[in-house]
Design an enzyme around this catalytic site. Structure first.
Site, PDB file in Angstrom:
ATOM      1  N   CYS A 182       0.804  -1.248  -0.005  1.00 26.41           N
ATOM      2  CA  CYS A 182      -0.014  -0.135  -0.076  1.00 26.41           C
ATOM      3  C   CYS A 182       0.838   1.165  -0.127  1.00 26.41           C
ATOM      4  O   CYS A 182       2.055   1.099   0.394  1.00 26.41           O
ATOM      5  CB  CYS A 182      -0.840  -0.089   1.303  1.00 26.41           C
ATOM      6  SG  CYS A 182      -0.119  -0.031   2.793  1.00 26.41           S
TER       7      CYS A 182
ATOM      8  N   ARG B 120       7.155   1.118   1.027  1.00 25.52           N
ATOM      9  CA  ARG B 120       7.813   2.498   1.676  1.00 25.52           C
ATOM     10  C   ARG B 120       8.203   2.046   2.951  1.00 25.52           C
ATOM     11  O   ARG B 120       7.542   1.585   3.527  1.00 25.52           O
ATOM     12  CB  ARG B 120       6.794   3.602   1.671  1.00 25.52           C
ATOM     13  CG  ARG B 120       6.508   4.140   0.240  1.00 25.52           C
ATOM     14  CD  ARG B 120       7.803   4.975  -0.363  1.00 25.52           C
ATOM     15  NE  ARG B 120       7.547   5.721  -1.682  1.00 25.52           N
ATOM     16  CZ  ARG B 120       7.637   5.030  -2.800  1.00 25.52           C
ATOM     17  NH1 ARG B 120       8.240   3.704  -2.771  1.00 25.52           N
ATOM     18  NH2 ARG B 120       7.492   5.641  -3.925  1.00 25.52           N
TER      19      ARG B 120
ATOM     20  N   ASP C 286      13.032  -3.802   1.298  1.00 25.78           N
ATOM     21  CA  ASP C 286      13.735  -3.179   0.253  1.00 25.78           C
ATOM     22  C   ASP C 286      13.594  -1.577   0.461  1.00 25.78           C
ATOM     23  O   ASP C 286      14.362  -0.934  -0.393  1.00 25.78           O
ATOM     24  CB  ASP C 286      12.947  -3.467  -1.086  1.00 25.78           C
ATOM     25  CG  ASP C 286      13.819  -2.835  -2.361  1.00 25.78           C
ATOM     26  OD1 ASP C 286      14.780  -3.170  -2.815  1.00 25.78           O
ATOM     27  OD2 ASP C 286      12.988  -2.223  -3.250  1.00 25.78           O
TER      28      ASP C 286
ATOM     29  N   GLU D 293      15.711   5.913   4.612  1.00 26.12           N
ATOM     30  CA  GLU D 293      16.793   5.477   3.522  1.00 26.12           C
ATOM     31  C   GLU D 293      17.215   6.561   2.754  1.00 26.12           C
ATOM     32  O   GLU D 293      18.357   6.400   2.134  1.00 26.12           O
ATOM     33  CB  GLU D 293      15.927   4.525   2.565  1.00 26.12           C
ATOM     34  CG  GLU D 293      14.839   5.137   1.751  1.00 26.12           C
ATOM     35  CD  GLU D 293      14.174   4.421   0.797  1.00 26.12           C
ATOM     36  OE1 GLU D 293      13.806   3.231   1.253  1.00 26.12           O
ATOM     37  OE2 GLU D 293      13.920   4.948  -0.242  1.00 26.12           O
TER      38      GLU D 293
ATOM     39  N   HIS E 283      16.368  -0.483  -2.199  1.00 24.00           N
ATOM     40  CA  HIS E 283      15.227   0.156  -3.100  1.00 24.00           C
ATOM     41  C   HIS E 283      15.489  -0.114  -4.438  1.00 24.00           C
ATOM     42  O   HIS E 283      15.402   0.888  -5.482  1.00 24.00           O
ATOM     43  CB  HIS E 283      15.066   1.603  -2.731  1.00 24.00           C
ATOM     44  CG  HIS E 283      13.510   2.269  -3.143  1.00 24.00           C
ATOM     45  ND1 HIS E 283      12.991   3.118  -2.329  1.00 24.00           N
ATOM     46  CD2 HIS E 283      12.826   1.876  -4.090  1.00 24.00           C
ATOM     47  CE1 HIS E 283      11.766   3.336  -2.938  1.00 24.00           C
ATOM     48  NE2 HIS E 283      11.688   2.571  -3.879  1.00 24.00           N
TER      49      HIS E 283
END
Ligand code: NAI
Length: 344
Positions: free
Chosen positions: A205, A234, A258, A263, A295
């Site tokens: 989401c 996210r 990820d 980050e 990412h």
């Protein structure tokens, strides 16, 4: 049209140079991220192109406006790094709503398989001629329950992949899809039920005010002991400190990340010669049952080409036709539009 392109990586250049060929867009590539300190570099350009870890807060938006720049072309689907309320009426914000849901969903499964079959360990062991199998026991995915939060483009592809493995799917979405629940192998359930019954939890989401720290200490307590958490959406969907505590207490069995809350300070850059300042990230990475990728779920040739083509198409549509179907925040909108949710 002159485009100021921030946070450039070599693979961006290849895809964008090809996409703008003969289309009247001249790109100035900047390796630096867009921030309050670097926004001046955009002077003299007609539009700015930014990625997920560029900062587009009120100060940056005001400075862009003062420089006469009214268009921000995001080369991402998510726009949580943009102060959309402040951008409304000031900037056209364009995005790439979908570039390859397969890229992200397949990476999510790659992380899951790596974790549960200890592929990351095997790779290192056999390179060292260590052929021992001690500590390498995994588990079958077949027959396990996966809880998927967010059943949009990526979530649905991931569900298809999981079904191919013979997994049972529990889904949760604020806006459930009408055609997904088959009453058997895929069922929409309440969030608490999903947390309580899933062996594996996968987040797909967007990051919004609603979903910030959706997976916090309380949510983790509701999960099964040994749950495997996958986050390719996210970072701030997960309270990283709470996750670390749950891993230390052995309540969470494994995590594949990820994305990470903080980050933007680290991901996409080489920090190998430095001492990592973020203790939580360092501790997570040190865990044998945590896999972190930087990412990279989106990073396939197909996705890069789609991102470049859609971003260029968005800019041409706006500058030549005056409108773009991928506009998520309207420069020319009214307060009424904003109230009716049309601004984003
Ligand atoms: P999408 O918009 O197709 O699907 C998102 C789904 O989440 C929708 O079904 C929506 O109803 C649902 N949702 C919204 N608010 C929710 C809430 N409060 N609780 C539960 N569900 C909620 O988006 P798509 O393309 O599937 O992407 C999902 C996310 O993946 C993006 O928002 C982005 O953050 C992330 N992403 C990560 C990438 C990576 O490289 N790691 C690349 C691309 C996207």
């Amino acid at each position: 049209m002159k485009l100021a392109f921030f946070d450039t990586k070599p693979y961006d250049r290849v895809a964008f140079d090809r996409a703008v060929e003969g289309r009247g867009i001249e790109i100035k590539y900047f390796e630096t991220k867009l921030t309050e300190d670097t926004v001046e570099l955009a002077a003299g350009h007609d539009a700015v192109c930014a990625f997920v870890n560029d900062t587009v807060n009120a100060a940056v938006i005001d400075r862009l406006t003062a420089l006469g720049i009214g268009t921000l072309a995001l080369r991402s689907a998510g726009f949580n790094n943009v102060d959309m309320k402040h951008a409304f009426g000031r900037l056209h914000v364009l995005r790439v709503p979908a570039y390859s849901p397969y890229a992200v969903a397949e990476h999510t499964m790659a992380l899951l398989l790596t974790s549960v079959r200890r592929i990351h360990k095997a790779y290192i062991r056999t390179r060292d001629f260590n052929f021992s199998l001690a500590g390498m026991t995994g588990f079958d995915l077949h027959g396990k329950t996966v809880g998927v939060i967010g059943t949009g483009r990526i979530g649905r592809v991931f569900i298809d992949i999981c079904r191919g493995f013979g997994m049972r799917v529990l889904a949760y979405d604020k806006f459930p899809a009408k055609d997904l629940d088959n009453g058997d192998t895929v069922r929409y359930v309440a969030l608490d039920t999903l947390l309580a019954e899933s062996d594996i939890l996968s987040l797909h989401c967007p990051l919004t005010e609603d979903t910030y720290h959706l997976i916090d200490g309380e949510a983790l307590k509701k999960c099964r002991r040994g749950v495997v958490l996958l986050n390719t959406s996210r970072g701030a969907l997960v309270d990283a400190e709470a996750l670390l505590a749950a891993i230390k207490s052995r309540h969470v069995g494994a995590a594949c990340l990820d994305v990470y809350e903080e980050e933007s300070d680290f991901f996409f850059e080489d920090h190998s010669g430095h001492i990592l300042e973020d203790d939580t990230l360092a501790r997570l990475i040190s865990m044998p049952n945590v896999i972190v990728s930087s990412h990279q779920a989106f990073l396939t040739e197909e996705a890069l080409a789609n991102i470049a083509d859609t971003t260029v198409g968005n800019l041409l549509a706006l500058f030549e036709d005056g409108q773009c179907q991928n506009e998520v925040c309207y420069k020319n909108g009214t307060a009424e539009d904003c109230k009716s949710g049309k601004c984003f």
